[in-house]
Design a protein around this motif. Structure first.
Motif, PDB file in Angstrom:
ATOM      1  N   THR A  87      31.787  34.670  38.319  1.00 42.98           N
ATOM      2  CA  THR A  87      32.592  35.881  38.432  1.00 42.98           C
ATOM      3  C   THR A  87      32.720  36.599  37.101  1.00 42.98           C
ATOM      4  O   THR A  87      33.107  37.763  37.069  1.00 42.98           O
ATOM      5  CB  THR A  87      33.990  35.532  38.959  1.00 42.98           C
ATOM      6  N   ASP A 119      33.930  42.089  32.897  1.00 42.31           N
ATOM      7  CA  ASP A 119      34.531  41.247  33.935  1.00 42.31           C
ATOM      8  C   ASP A 119      35.815  40.552  33.484  1.00 42.31           C
ATOM      9  O   ASP A 119      36.408  39.797  34.264  1.00 42.31           O
ATOM     10  CB  ASP A 119      33.522  40.171  34.385  1.00 42.31           C
ATOM     11  N   PRO A 136      38.950  41.835  32.511  1.00 41.43           N
ATOM     12  CA  PRO A 136      40.283  42.275  32.967  1.00 41.43           C
ATOM     13  C   PRO A 136      40.780  41.470  34.161  1.00 41.43           C
ATOM     14  O   PRO A 136      40.028  41.175  35.098  1.00 41.43           O
ATOM     15  CB  PRO A 136      40.053  43.747  33.335  1.00 41.43           C
ATOM     16  N   ASN A 137      42.077  41.094  34.093  1.00 42.10           N
ATOM     17  CA  ASN A 137      42.774  40.347  35.147  1.00 42.10           C
ATOM     18  C   ASN A 137      42.282  38.913  35.303  1.00 42.10           C
ATOM     19  O   ASN A 137      42.659  38.235  36.264  1.00 42.10           O
ATOM     20  CB  ASN A 137      42.672  41.075  36.493  1.00 42.10           C
ATOM     21  N   LYS A 138      41.467  38.425  34.387  1.00 40.23           N
ATOM     22  CA  LYS A 138      41.019  37.026  34.412  1.00 40.23           C
ATOM     23  C   LYS A 138      41.837  36.221  33.408  1.00 40.23           C
ATOM     24  O   LYS A 138      42.339  36.750  32.411  1.00 40.23           O
ATOM     25  CB  LYS A 138      39.535  36.918  34.068  1.00 40.23           C
ATOM     26  N   ARG A 139      41.963  34.921  33.655  1.00 34.89           N
ATOM     27  CA  ARG A 139      42.654  34.022  32.725  1.00 34.89           C
ATOM     28  C   ARG A 139      41.663  33.634  31.626  1.00 34.89           C
ATOM     29  O   ARG A 139      40.704  32.899  31.870  1.00 34.89           O
ATOM     30  CB  ARG A 139      43.157  32.781  33.438  1.00 34.89           C
ATOM     31  N   HIS A 177      42.368  44.779  26.651  1.00 35.61           N
ATOM     32  CA  HIS A 177      41.508  44.997  27.817  1.00 35.61           C
ATOM     33  C   HIS A 177      42.063  44.321  29.079  1.00 35.61           C
ATOM     34  O   HIS A 177      41.321  43.979  29.991  1.00 35.61           O
ATOM     35  CB  HIS A 177      40.092  44.497  27.515  1.00 35.61           C
ATOM     36  N   ASN A 178      43.389  44.153  29.106  1.00 40.84           N
ATOM     37  CA  ASN A 178      44.106  43.747  30.322  1.00 40.84           C
ATOM     38  C   ASN A 178      43.689  42.386  30.875  1.00 40.84           C
ATOM     39  O   ASN A 178      43.743  42.154  32.091  1.00 40.84           O
ATOM     40  CB  ASN A 178      43.939  44.813  31.411  1.00 40.84           C
ATOM     41  N   ALA A 179      43.300  41.484  30.017  1.00 40.33           N
ATOM     42  CA  ALA A 179      43.041  40.116  30.461  1.00 40.33           C
ATOM     43  C   ALA A 179      44.348  39.322  30.400  1.00 40.33           C
ATOM     44  O   ALA A 179      45.272  39.664  29.656  1.00 40.33           O
ATOM     45  CB  ALA A 179      41.985  39.455  29.589  1.00 40.33           C
ATOM     46  N   GLU A 180      44.422  38.265  31.199  1.00 43.42           N
ATOM     47  CA  GLU A 180      45.568  37.356  31.133  1.00 43.42           C
ATOM     48  C   GLU A 180      45.287  36.360  30.013  1.00 43.42           C
ATOM     49  O   GLU A 180      44.555  35.395  30.206  1.00 43.42           O
ATOM     50  CB  GLU A 180      45.746  36.638  32.473  1.00 43.42           C
ATOM     51  N   ASP A 236      39.651  30.808  33.162  1.00 44.76           N
ATOM     52  CA  ASP A 236      38.380  31.221  33.753  1.00 44.76           C
ATOM     53  C   ASP A 236      37.283  31.345  32.702  1.00 44.76           C
ATOM     54  O   ASP A 236      36.098  31.259  33.029  1.00 44.76           O
ATOM     55  CB  ASP A 236      38.544  32.562  34.465  1.00 44.76           C
TER      56      ASP A 236
END
Length: 363
Positions: free
Chosen positions: A238, A244, A246-249, A265-268, A288
């Motif tokens: 993924t 890829d 953003p929103n990933k841990r 960049h809005n990553a967790e 991730d």
């Protein structure tokens, strides 16, 4: 009147920081802050090795000074130690940034690098129904299916047009409907090498032979496309690039440039004091991916993480590493001069090859 002779001074035992792994008595000792981040700094049996350590020892040799290394837990502590002048300078994988330049000074760059992404290696897992279903929704497969429909319709119309004029032709009804459906069925069955009836006219049979050979080529192409799509689906995860994230841990070290990038960049962002803790979080599926300096991730993937992780995507957010000093440091000029000397006499290149080119840098 008697005279008193001064007592012979006893050498004082130097106070050594418990995290210092190397300290020698000298009239001129430079205290160097560092942190463990392989392959730049590696701690084994209370002794430091690594590219940054070897480079500094070569610089210190050129300067004629001795060194006390003080290991800090993370880059923030390292920078604070230097800024507060508890250490004369700092060396490890320290990126030169405009924000850090506001309160610290840097040497000329000692290495050009950037960030990269590390993910778990799951290529050995078996195909799942979901991964197979994903292939049927891939754009490449739909393009092939579109070509197949066209290839069925073209010979079907030719055969219908030729056979409708032959009273003994294979069409049971010569009208366009339902005659064209019978012709399309024959065309599709021939494509699958399952045709149970052949056209009767000479021209139709010529077209049928051409279509048979075309079908063989198309089936081979279709099989190769599906196989390739399944393979790519199996190998790709993924996360395959910076887009890829953003929103990933995503795990990284606290206070690093990678942590700043991920937050922007809005990553967790999962921040850890040491990079090996980020690796553990990745392997335990608590994260991730890991984003960090490319040479560090490549070293881990080739050494301790071999068969468990691999890097994906290009190197991004290019940055330079440098030796960090407190403002107006008296050592900065001498260090830069020593660096130039090491580059000119080949020592720097030898160290670079040892740690970033050789297969076994610790041998």
């Amino acid at each position: 009147m008697g005279c008193l002779l001064p007592a012979t001074a006893q050498p004082a035992t130097p106070s050594v920081n418990p995290r210092s792994v190397e300290a020698r008595s000298s009239a001129k000792v430079i205290k160097v802050a560092t942190r463990v981040v392989p392959p730049f700094v590696i701690e084994e049996n209370k002794r430091l090795t690594g590219f940054s350590i070897d480079l500094w020892r070569s610089i210190a040799n050129e300067m004629g000074v001795q060194t006390t290394f003080v290991v800090q837990p993370d880059v923030n502590q390292l920078l604070q130690t230097v800024q507060s002048r508890q250490a004369d300078l700092g060396i490890a994988a320290v990126s030169i940034t405009s924000d850090r330049y506001k309160s610290l000074d840097f040497s000329q760059p000692i290495l050009e690098s950037g960030l990269q992404i590390l993910v778990r290696d799951e290529s050995a897992s078996h195909f799942s129904p979901l991964s197979i279903m994903a292939v049927f929704f891939s754009p490449a497969l739909w393009q092939v299916l579109g070509v197949m429909v066209l290839l069925i319709l073209i010979p079907a119309h030719i055969i219908w047009w030729l056979e409708r004029r032959n009273p003994q032709g294979m069409l049971s009804n010569t009208a366009y409907f339902p005659g064209i459906f019978q012709a399309c069925w024959w065309s599709a069955a021939t494509l699958a090498t399952q045709a149970d009836e052949m056209p009767k006219s000479a021209a139709s049979r010529v077209i049928a032979v051409i279509w048979m050979f075309t079908s063989v080529v198309f089936v081979a192409y279709f099989t190769a496309t599906v196989t390739t799509s399944l393979t790519i689906q199996q190998l790709r995860g993924t996360i395959n690039g910076p887009e890829d994230l953003p929103n990933k841990r995503v795990a990284t070290t606290a206070g690093s440039t990678s942590a700043v990038y991920l937050a922007e960049h809005n990553a967790e962002v999962l921040e850890f004091p040491r990079i090996d803790e980020a690796y553990t979080a990745l392997l335990q599926k608590k994260a991730d991916a890991v984003v960090f300096d490319s040479p560090v991730l490549l070293y881990y993937a080739a050494q301790a993480g071999r068969g468990k992780v691999h890097t994906v995507g290009p190197v991004f957010r290019r940055e330079s590493y440098g030796i960090v000093f407190p403002p107006n440091s008296p050592h900065e000029k001498a260090v830069n001069e020593a660096l130039l000397t090491l580059r000119e006499n080949g020592t720097y290149q030898d160290l670079y090859d040892k740690w970033f080119t050789s297969k076994s840098p610790q041998d």
